[in-house]
Motif scaffolding. Structure first.
Motif, PDB file in Angstrom:
ATOM      1  N   SER A  27       0.797  -1.222   0.000  1.00 37.33           N
ATOM      2  CA  SER A  27       0.000   0.000   0.000  1.00 37.33           C
ATOM      3  C   SER A  27       0.831   1.274   0.000  1.00 37.33           C
ATOM      4  O   SER A  27       0.284   2.356  -0.155  1.00 37.33           O
ATOM      5  CB  SER A  27      -0.925   0.020   1.217  1.00 37.33           C
ATOM      6  N   GLN A  28       2.145   1.189   0.190  1.00 39.79           N
ATOM      7  CA  GLN A  28       3.024   2.363   0.236  1.00 39.79           C
ATOM      8  C   GLN A  28       2.592   3.336   1.338  1.00 39.79           C
ATOM      9  O   GLN A  28       2.797   4.550   1.225  1.00 39.79           O
ATOM     10  CB  GLN A  28       3.045   3.105  -1.101  1.00 39.79           C
ATOM     11  N   GLU A  29       2.023   2.818   2.420  1.00 40.00           N
ATOM     12  CA  GLU A  29       1.499   3.702   3.453  1.00 40.00           C
ATOM     13  C   GLU A  29       2.577   4.584   4.059  1.00 40.00           C
ATOM     14  O   GLU A  29       2.314   5.690   4.502  1.00 40.00           O
ATOM     15  CB  GLU A  29       0.818   2.879   4.549  1.00 40.00           C
ATOM     16  N   GLY A  30       3.831   4.120   4.062  1.00 36.30           N
ATOM     17  CA  GLY A  30       4.891   4.920   4.657  1.00 36.30           C
ATOM     18  C   GLY A  30       5.530   5.904   3.711  1.00 36.30           C
ATOM     19  O   GLY A  30       6.420   6.657   4.104  1.00 36.30           O
ATOM     20  N   LEU A  31       5.109   5.938   2.454  1.00 40.49           N
ATOM     21  CA  LEU A  31       5.730   6.804   1.459  1.00 40.49           C
ATOM     22  C   LEU A  31       5.099   8.190   1.521  1.00 40.49           C
ATOM     23  O   LEU A  31       3.927   8.371   1.219  1.00 40.49           O
ATOM     24  CB  LEU A  31       5.556   6.215   0.058  1.00 40.49           C
ATOM     25  N   VAL A  32       5.888   9.162   1.920  1.00 46.24           N
ATOM     26  CA  VAL A  32       5.418  10.546   2.020  1.00 46.24           C
ATOM     27  C   VAL A  32       5.771  11.266   0.727  1.00 46.24           C
ATOM     28  O   VAL A  32       6.890  11.170   0.235  1.00 46.24           O
ATOM     29  CB  VAL A  32       6.071  11.266   3.217  1.00 46.24           C
ATOM     30  N   ARG A  33       4.804  11.981   0.185  1.00 44.49           N
ATOM     31  CA  ARG A  33       5.022  12.698  -1.067  1.00 44.49           C
ATOM     32  C   ARG A  33       4.969  14.206  -0.836  1.00 44.49           C
ATOM     33  O   ARG A  33       4.084  14.698  -0.137  1.00 44.49           O
ATOM     34  CB  ARG A  33       3.954  12.291  -2.100  1.00 44.49           C
ATOM     35  N   VAL A  34       5.888  14.920  -1.471  1.00 44.03           N
ATOM     36  CA  VAL A  34       5.916  16.380  -1.439  1.00 44.03           C
ATOM     37  C   VAL A  34       6.372  16.848  -2.810  1.00 44.03           C
ATOM     38  O   VAL A  34       7.463  16.481  -3.252  1.00 44.03           O
ATOM     39  CB  VAL A  34       6.879  16.921  -0.359  1.00 44.03           C
ATOM     40  N   HIS A  35       5.560  17.632  -3.513  1.00 47.86           N
ATOM     41  CA  HIS A  35       5.930  18.126  -4.834  1.00 47.86           C
ATOM     42  C   HIS A  35       5.029  19.299  -5.193  1.00 47.86           C
ATOM     43  O   HIS A  35       3.951  19.462  -4.624  1.00 47.86           O
ATOM     44  CB  HIS A  35       5.802  17.015  -5.888  1.00 47.86           C
ATOM     45  N   PRO A  36       5.435  20.147  -6.125  1.00 51.62           N
ATOM     46  CA  PRO A  36       4.592  21.284  -6.513  1.00 51.62           C
ATOM     47  C   PRO A  36       3.311  20.808  -7.191  1.00 51.62           C
ATOM     48  O   PRO A  36       3.255  19.732  -7.776  1.00 51.62           O
ATOM     49  CB  PRO A  36       5.473  22.060  -7.512  1.00 51.62           C
ATOM     50  N   GLY A  37       2.292  21.635  -7.118  1.00 49.80           N
ATOM     51  CA  GLY A  37       1.052  21.338  -7.822  1.00 49.80           C
ATOM     52  C   GLY A  37      -0.141  21.200  -6.888  1.00 49.80           C
ATOM     53  O   GLY A  37      -0.059  21.474  -5.697  1.00 49.80           O
ATOM     54  N   GLU A  38      -1.260  20.776  -7.458  1.00 53.36           N
ATOM     55  CA  GLU A  38      -2.474  20.493  -6.703  1.00 53.36           C
ATOM     56  C   GLU A  38      -2.932  19.081  -7.016  1.00 53.36           C
ATOM     57  O   GLU A  38      -2.656  18.557  -8.100  1.00 53.36           O
ATOM     58  CB  GLU A  38      -3.595  21.472  -7.068  1.00 53.36           C
ATOM     59  N   GLU A  39      -3.630  18.475  -6.075  1.00 59.04           N
ATOM     60  CA  GLU A  39      -4.181  17.143  -6.286  1.00 59.04           C
ATOM     61  C   GLU A  39      -5.651  17.130  -5.866  1.00 59.04           C
ATOM     62  O   GLU A  39      -6.053  17.843  -4.954  1.00 59.04           O
ATOM     63  CB  GLU A  39      -3.406  16.089  -5.486  1.00 59.04           C
ATOM     64  N   TRP A  40      -6.400  16.315  -6.573  1.00 59.50           N
ATOM     65  CA  TRP A  40      -7.810  16.099  -6.250  1.00 59.50           C
ATOM     66  C   TRP A  40      -8.078  14.613  -6.389  1.00 59.50           C
ATOM     67  O   TRP A  40      -7.597  13.974  -7.335  1.00 59.50           O
ATOM     68  CB  TRP A  40      -8.696  16.886  -7.217  1.00 59.50           C
ATOM     69  N   LEU A  41      -8.800  14.050  -5.456  1.00 56.69           N
ATOM     70  CA  LEU A  41      -9.161  12.633  -5.546  1.00 56.69           C
ATOM     71  C   LEU A  41     -10.596  12.434  -5.096  1.00 56.69           C
ATOM     72  O   LEU A  41     -11.147  13.213  -4.310  1.00 56.69           O
ATOM     73  CB  LEU A  41      -8.191  11.772  -4.739  1.00 56.69           C
ATOM     74  N   THR A  50       2.010  20.133   0.577  1.00 59.41           N
ATOM     75  CA  THR A  50       1.724  19.581   1.901  1.00 59.41           C
ATOM     76  C   THR A  50       2.143  18.116   1.909  1.00 59.41           C
ATOM     77  O   THR A  50       1.694  17.346   1.059  1.00 59.41           O
ATOM     78  CB  THR A  50       0.224  19.673   2.219  1.00 59.41           C
ATOM     79  N   PRO A  51       3.017  17.701   2.824  1.00 57.62           N
ATOM     80  CA  PRO A  51       3.397  16.274   2.874  1.00 57.62           C
ATOM     81  C   PRO A  51       2.146  15.409   2.982  1.00 57.62           C
ATOM     82  O   PRO A  51       1.291  15.644   3.832  1.00 57.62           O
ATOM     83  CB  PRO A  51       4.265  16.183   4.128  1.00 57.62           C
ATOM     84  N   HIS A  52       2.049  14.406   2.119  1.00 60.80           N
ATOM     85  CA  HIS A  52       0.827  13.603   2.103  1.00 60.80           C
ATOM     86  C   HIS A  52       1.144  12.133   1.860  1.00 60.80           C
ATOM     87  O   HIS A  52       2.119  11.782   1.213  1.00 60.80           O
ATOM     88  CB  HIS A  52      -0.166  14.117   1.058  1.00 60.80           C
ATOM     89  N   ARG A  53       0.272  11.297   2.422  1.00 62.17           N
ATOM     90  CA  ARG A  53       0.373   9.845   2.269  1.00 62.17           C
ATOM     91  C   ARG A  53      -1.019   9.319   1.937  1.00 62.17           C
ATOM     92  O   ARG A  53      -2.021   9.802   2.452  1.00 62.17           O
ATOM     93  CB  ARG A  53       0.878   9.174   3.550  1.00 62.17           C
ATOM     94  N   ILE A  54      -1.060   8.326   1.085  1.00 63.39           N
ATOM     95  CA  ILE A  54      -2.330   7.715   0.677  1.00 63.39           C
ATOM     96  C   ILE A  54      -2.229   6.217   0.892  1.00 63.39           C
ATOM     97  O   ILE A  54      -1.246   5.592   0.485  1.00 63.39           O
ATOM     98  CB  ILE A  54      -2.631   8.014  -0.808  1.00 63.39           C
ATOM     99  N   ALA A  55      -3.233   5.628   1.518  1.00 63.56           N
ATOM    100  CA  ALA A  55      -3.243   4.183   1.751  1.00 63.56           C
ATOM    101  C   ALA A  55      -4.681   3.692   1.817  1.00 63.56           C
ATOM    102  O   ALA A  55      -5.600   4.446   2.174  1.00 63.56           O
ATOM    103  CB  ALA A  55      -2.511   3.836   3.039  1.00 63.56           C
ATOM    104  N   ALA A  56      -4.877   2.434   1.452  1.00 63.48           N
ATOM    105  CA  ALA A  56      -6.211   1.824   1.562  1.00 63.48           C
ATOM    106  C   ALA A  56      -6.508   1.522   3.018  1.00 63.48           C
ATOM    107  O   ALA A  56      -5.628   1.101   3.775  1.00 63.48           O
ATOM    108  CB  ALA A  56      -6.269   0.558   0.730  1.00 63.48           C
TER     109      ALA A  56
END
Length: 210
Positions: A128-142, A172-178
């Motif tokens: 699930s990559q639950e521990g993978l923190v993402r930080v990058h320019p831009g916007e996200e919508w889900l 904003t540092p973000h993580r996504i997991a099921a």
């Protein structure tokens, strides 16, 4: 200036590219540059640039590259080339599933856009990559289609179910997991073109921040 070509390297007299001359003049004026300033940026003399703009000389490719950089545009634009129209429709049978870092995604939008659209399946468990923190320019919508999703934004953790959506600045540092045993399916949009979909949205499972 290393990017420019010698002034004698152009195609010579004549109008081999007659449509280029007005384009060169148009882009220089649109950039707010005098003949002297534009010539200096491109590594040319003002007299030589004037001859290019009036069609008395034909520019070489290195000259076009230097002028495109000076005016903040592309050689294709200077040549007046019209880009091929982008197809606004993405058919279901053309959405081939791809996998990266254990996640499966389908491209749901066209390439070459300022926004990329994906359909994602986020599996549960160790992939699930639950521990993978993402930080990058831009916007996200889900938008969650099925299952439950755990979204961490900074220090805050949100649990999303079907029909729930999130829209956030991806600096904003973000993580996504099921958060459900069968994983989660979602629609996903992001506004960063510089990174591939897999690298940006899914990660490779080897880094903590990108």
């Amino acid at each position: 200036m290393s990017a420019s070509a010698p002034e004698g390297s152009e195609g010579g007299e004549g109008g081999e590219l007659p449509h280029v001359s007005p384009k060169l003049r148009e882009h220089r004026r649109r950039s707010g540059l005098t003949l002297e300033a534009a010539a200096s940026r491109a590594g040319l003399s003002p007299a030589h640039l004037s001859r290019l703009e009036t069609g008395r000389r034909t520019p070489s490719l290195p000259m076009l590259l230097a002028l495109a950089r000076a005016y903040g545009t592309t050689v294709s634009d200077l040549l007046g080339e019209v880009p091929e129209a982008l197809d606004p429709i993405v058919r279901a049978d053309r959405m081939e599933p791809q996998e990266a870092g254990g996640w499966t995604y389908w491209r749901a939008g066209g390439s070459g856009r300022a926004m990329q659209a994906l359909r994602l399946h986020v599996p549960a468990g160790p992939r699930s990559q639950e521990g993978l923190v993402r930080v990058h320019p831009g916007e996200e919508w889900l938008y969650v289609l099925r299952g439950r999703l755990r979204l961490a934004l900074g220090e805050a953790v949100h649990l999303l179910g079907p029909g729930d959506a999130a829209h956030f600045d991806s600096l904003t540092p973000h993580r996504i997991a099921a958060a459900s045993s069968g994983g989660a399916d979602l629609l996903f949009l992001h506004t960063l073109m510089q990174s591939g979909a897999a690298a940006l949205c899914l990660g490779d499972g080897t880094t903590g921040v990108h």
